[in-house]
Design an enzyme around this catalytic site. Sequence first.
Site, mmCIF file in Angstrom:
data_model
loop_
_atom_site.group_PDB
_atom_site.id
_atom_site.type_symbol
_atom_site.label_atom_id
_atom_site.label_comp_id
_atom_site.label_asym_id
_atom_site.label_seq_id
_atom_site.Cartn_x
_atom_site.Cartn_y
_atom_site.Cartn_z
ATOM 1 N N ASP A 58 0.887 -1.113 -0.293
ATOM 2 C CA ASP A 58 -0.156 0.027 -0.039
ATOM 3 C C ASP A 58 0.868 1.099 0.014
ATOM 4 O O ASP A 58 1.627 1.479 0.814
ATOM 5 C CB ASP A 58 -0.955 -0.233 1.192
ATOM 6 N N THR A 92 -4.357 7.952 -0.064
ATOM 7 C CA THR A 92 -3.463 7.319 -0.871
ATOM 8 C C THR A 92 -2.885 8.472 -2.014
ATOM 9 O O THR A 92 -1.734 8.372 -2.215
ATOM 10 C CB THR A 92 -4.455 6.354 -1.997
ATOM 11 N N ARG A 106 15.463 10.267 -2.267
ATOM 12 C CA ARG A 106 16.449 9.498 -1.828
ATOM 13 C C ARG A 106 17.497 8.751 -2.856
ATOM 14 O O ARG A 106 18.803 8.730 -2.599
ATOM 15 C CB ARG A 106 15.735 8.460 -0.835
ATOM 16 N N TYR A 145 -11.205 12.785 -4.359
ATOM 17 C CA TYR A 145 -10.274 12.699 -5.547
ATOM 18 C C TYR A 145 -9.648 13.794 -6.165
ATOM 19 O O TYR A 145 -8.233 13.879 -6.201
ATOM 20 C CB TYR A 145 -11.067 11.833 -6.458
ATOM 21 N N LYS A 149 -5.652 14.953 -5.673
ATOM 22 C CA LYS A 149 -4.783 14.942 -6.867
ATOM 23 C C LYS A 149 -4.205 16.350 -7.111
ATOM 24 O O LYS A 149 -3.056 16.696 -7.662
ATOM 25 C CB LYS A 149 -5.548 14.674 -8.008
ATOM 26 N N TYR A 159 8.195 19.713 -3.398
ATOM 27 C CA TYR A 159 9.628 18.977 -3.504
ATOM 28 C C TYR A 159 10.775 19.182 -4.534
ATOM 29 O O TYR A 159 11.895 19.147 -4.526
ATOM 30 C CB TYR A 159 9.518 17.258 -3.654
ATOM 31 N N THR A 175 -9.732 8.142 -20.132
ATOM 32 C CA THR A 175 -9.014 7.083 -20.952
ATOM 33 C C THR A 175 -9.722 5.747 -20.812
ATOM 34 O O THR A 175 -10.096 5.321 -19.791
ATOM 35 C CB THR A 175 -7.532 7.128 -20.540
ATOM 36 N N ARG A 186 -17.038 3.120 -14.290
ATOM 37 C CA ARG A 186 -16.771 4.349 -15.386
ATOM 38 C C ARG A 186 -17.680 4.137 -16.449
ATOM 39 O O ARG A 186 -18.230 2.959 -16.989
ATOM 40 C CB ARG A 186 -15.440 4.497 -15.728
HETATM 41 P P1 NAD Z 1 -7.445 1.590 -11.750
HETATM 42 O O1 NAD Z 1 -8.464 1.734 -10.779
HETATM 43 O O2 NAD Z 1 -7.466 0.444 -12.770
HETATM 44 O O3 NAD Z 1 -5.897 1.735 -11.265
HETATM 45 C C1 NAD Z 1 -5.486 2.170 -10.040
HETATM 46 C C2 NAD Z 1 -4.424 1.212 -9.641
HETATM 47 O O4 NAD Z 1 -4.105 1.757 -8.137
HETATM 48 C C3 NAD Z 1 -5.110 -0.147 -9.188
HETATM 49 O O5 NAD Z 1 -4.310 -1.248 -9.594
HETATM 50 C C4 NAD Z 1 -5.515 -0.142 -7.667
HETATM 51 O O6 NAD Z 1 -5.386 -1.479 -7.145
HETATM 52 C C5 NAD Z 1 -3.988 0.492 -7.102
HETATM 53 N N1 NAD Z 1 -4.126 1.232 -5.795
HETATM 54 C C6 NAD Z 1 -5.077 2.087 -5.397
HETATM 55 N N2 NAD Z 1 -4.905 2.449 -4.243
HETATM 56 C C7 NAD Z 1 -3.711 2.006 -3.707
HETATM 57 C C8 NAD Z 1 -2.859 2.038 -2.801
HETATM 58 N N3 NAD Z 1 -3.380 2.614 -1.498
HETATM 59 N N4 NAD Z 1 -1.609 1.431 -2.705
HETATM 60 C C9 NAD Z 1 -1.216 0.640 -3.809
HETATM 61 N N5 NAD Z 1 -2.077 0.615 -4.880
HETATM 62 C C10 NAD Z 1 -3.288 1.331 -4.916
HETATM 63 O O7 NAD Z 1 -7.434 2.848 -12.564
HETATM 64 P P2 NAD Z 1 -6.660 3.558 -13.724
HETATM 65 O O8 NAD Z 1 -7.793 4.226 -14.700
HETATM 66 O O9 NAD Z 1 -5.694 2.597 -14.545
HETATM 67 O O10 NAD Z 1 -5.945 4.865 -12.933
HETATM 68 C C11 NAD Z 1 -4.460 4.927 -12.874
HETATM 69 C C12 NAD Z 1 -4.209 6.232 -12.333
HETATM 70 O O11 NAD Z 1 -4.372 7.160 -13.618
HETATM 71 C C13 NAD Z 1 -4.891 6.829 -11.123
HETATM 72 O O12 NAD Z 1 -3.997 7.372 -10.598
HETATM 73 C C14 NAD Z 1 -5.745 7.805 -11.937
HETATM 74 O O13 NAD Z 1 -6.160 8.829 -10.999
HETATM 75 C C15 NAD Z 1 -5.022 8.366 -13.010
HETATM 76 N N6 NAD Z 1 -6.229 8.807 -14.015
HETATM 77 C C16 NAD Z 1 -6.723 7.745 -14.883
HETATM 78 C C17 NAD Z 1 -7.726 8.515 -15.871
HETATM 79 C C18 NAD Z 1 -8.518 7.681 -16.647
HETATM 80 O O14 NAD Z 1 -9.401 7.710 -17.433
HETATM 81 N N7 NAD Z 1 -8.321 6.062 -16.845
HETATM 82 C C19 NAD Z 1 -7.998 9.589 -15.856
HETATM 83 C C20 NAD Z 1 -7.357 10.746 -15.087
HETATM 84 C C21 NAD Z 1 -6.406 10.074 -14.014
HETATM 85 N N1 UDP Z 2 -21.958 7.921 -16.459
HETATM 86 C C1 UDP Z 2 -23.172 7.556 -16.966
HETATM 87 N N2 UDP Z 2 -23.530 6.380 -17.065
HETATM 88 C C2 UDP Z 2 -22.867 5.428 -16.101
HETATM 89 C C3 UDP Z 2 -21.603 5.917 -15.848
HETATM 90 C C4 UDP Z 2 -21.218 7.279 -15.868
HETATM 91 O O1 UDP Z 2 -23.954 8.436 -17.675
HETATM 92 O O2 UDP Z 2 -23.144 4.420 -16.139
HETATM 93 C C5 UDP Z 2 -21.735 9.648 -16.976
HETATM 94 C C6 UDP Z 2 -21.146 10.159 -15.529
HETATM 95 O O3 UDP Z 2 -22.224 10.900 -14.803
HETATM 96 C C7 UDP Z 2 -20.190 11.172 -16.085
HETATM 97 C C8 UDP Z 2 -19.809 10.600 -17.471
HETATM 98 O O4 UDP Z 2 -20.516 9.596 -17.735
HETATM 99 O O5 UDP Z 2 -21.090 12.491 -16.780
HETATM 100 C C9 UDP Z 2 -18.396 10.036 -17.163
HETATM 101 O O6 UDP Z 2 -18.318 9.124 -16.134
HETATM 102 P P1 UDP Z 2 -16.984 8.597 -15.515
HETATM 103 O O7 UDP Z 2 -17.328 7.957 -14.163
HETATM 104 O O8 UDP Z 2 -16.623 7.710 -16.650
HETATM 105 O O9 UDP Z 2 -16.139 9.617 -15.610
HETATM 106 P P2 UDP Z 2 -15.815 11.096 -14.831
HETATM 107 O O10 UDP Z 2 -16.994 11.660 -14.251
HETATM 108 O O11 UDP Z 2 -14.829 11.033 -13.677
HETATM 109 O O12 UDP Z 2 -15.268 11.922 -15.949
#
Ligand code: NAD
Ligand code: UDP
Length: 319
Positions: A58, A92, A106, A145, A149, A159, A175, A186
Amino acid sequence: MSLRILVTGGAGFLGSNLCDRLLSDGHEVVCMDNLFTGRKVNIEHHFQNPKFEFIRHDVVDPFKVEVDQIYNLACPASPVHYRYNAIKTIKTSVMGMINCLGLAKRVNARILQASTSEVYGDPKVHPQSEDYWGHVNPIGPRSCYDEGKRCAETLCFDYHRQNDVDIRIVRIFNTYGPRMHPDDGRVVSNFIGQALRGDDLTVHGDGRQTRSFCYVSDLIEGMVRMMNQDHVTGPLNLGNPGECTIRELARHIIDLTETSSEIVHCELPMDDPRQRRPNVDLAEKFLDNWRPLVPLVEGLQKTIRHFRETLGIGAGIQV
Ligand code: NAD
Ligand code: UDP
């Protein structure tokens, strides 16, 4: 040159795709994940590879590894998952970032933070460019969230200024692609799962809110280029500027899966951003003309194929 690279969150959707890419580029990868939303199945094809190491850990708890680069992706990304334990989510982002930056300091590693378009909140400026400071509710259900971030970005810069840590920040816009968790919550994974099961597609609100969807390979290419260039720290937007409404997305998925499912409307969650589209001029300028190459329909087709294979279901037919 072969490097040793730490990927936190490496068993998740983006992290596992990044591990694949780094290994195929010839690097050694240390994948750290607590498997909250990540899954071993995403990385098990590397378990016999001597250049790959998985550490179940973690990021909130300190750790030590000797590496040259760190990609910090550990954080649940779906609203359903990050709200599940909001306190843990912000811990996190903040404590995980402090631990990663402390390690980078480090061992003198370069560190890239996976930030998000959510730092812009429900944006008043459209499309969003990096100089926009955002419109985030600091006390709403998404704040664990968004603010986590934002604080992580602050920590990177502190840093960097105070300890000269070599930072990179990318702000990732929505993405999608293979390895998204089918119960991720999502929109793309929800709609594809619903369409393939023959369930109706749950559009939140009137479905006129917009997002800009980037295919995973385009995003990973941008992240790797950002890490390996020497010009800018960022933050830099990475995403596909092609914007569509959520209703349009639902229609595309219904057409591509040839499902009998229909659209149903349900309640719009609080603070759901109305519109989102990245300005990617900076990424194009600094990342060697990087731009997304995979159009939405093609990316959705690939993702649907992956979901069919992993879920073992066809259009409207449950096996
Ligand atoms: P995801 O949920 O598939 O991946 C997140 C990963 O982090 C998972 O494998 C989870 O087990 C791990 N994790 C969560 N909390 C943890 C902790 N405390 N210690 C160790 N591991 C931990 O989501 P993702 O879409 O792959 O997102 C990856 C990163 O990219 C995230 O930081 C997310 O905020 C960022 N991001 C993703 C998107 C997107 O659209 N996919 C958009 C913006 C930012
Ligand atoms: N959304 C939706 N139906 C679903 C899941 C999400 O209409 O079953 C909508 C959500 O309310 C948002 C958009 O789709 O307006 C994108 O949602 P997501 O959770 O994928 O990402 P984020 O809101 O973080 O961009």
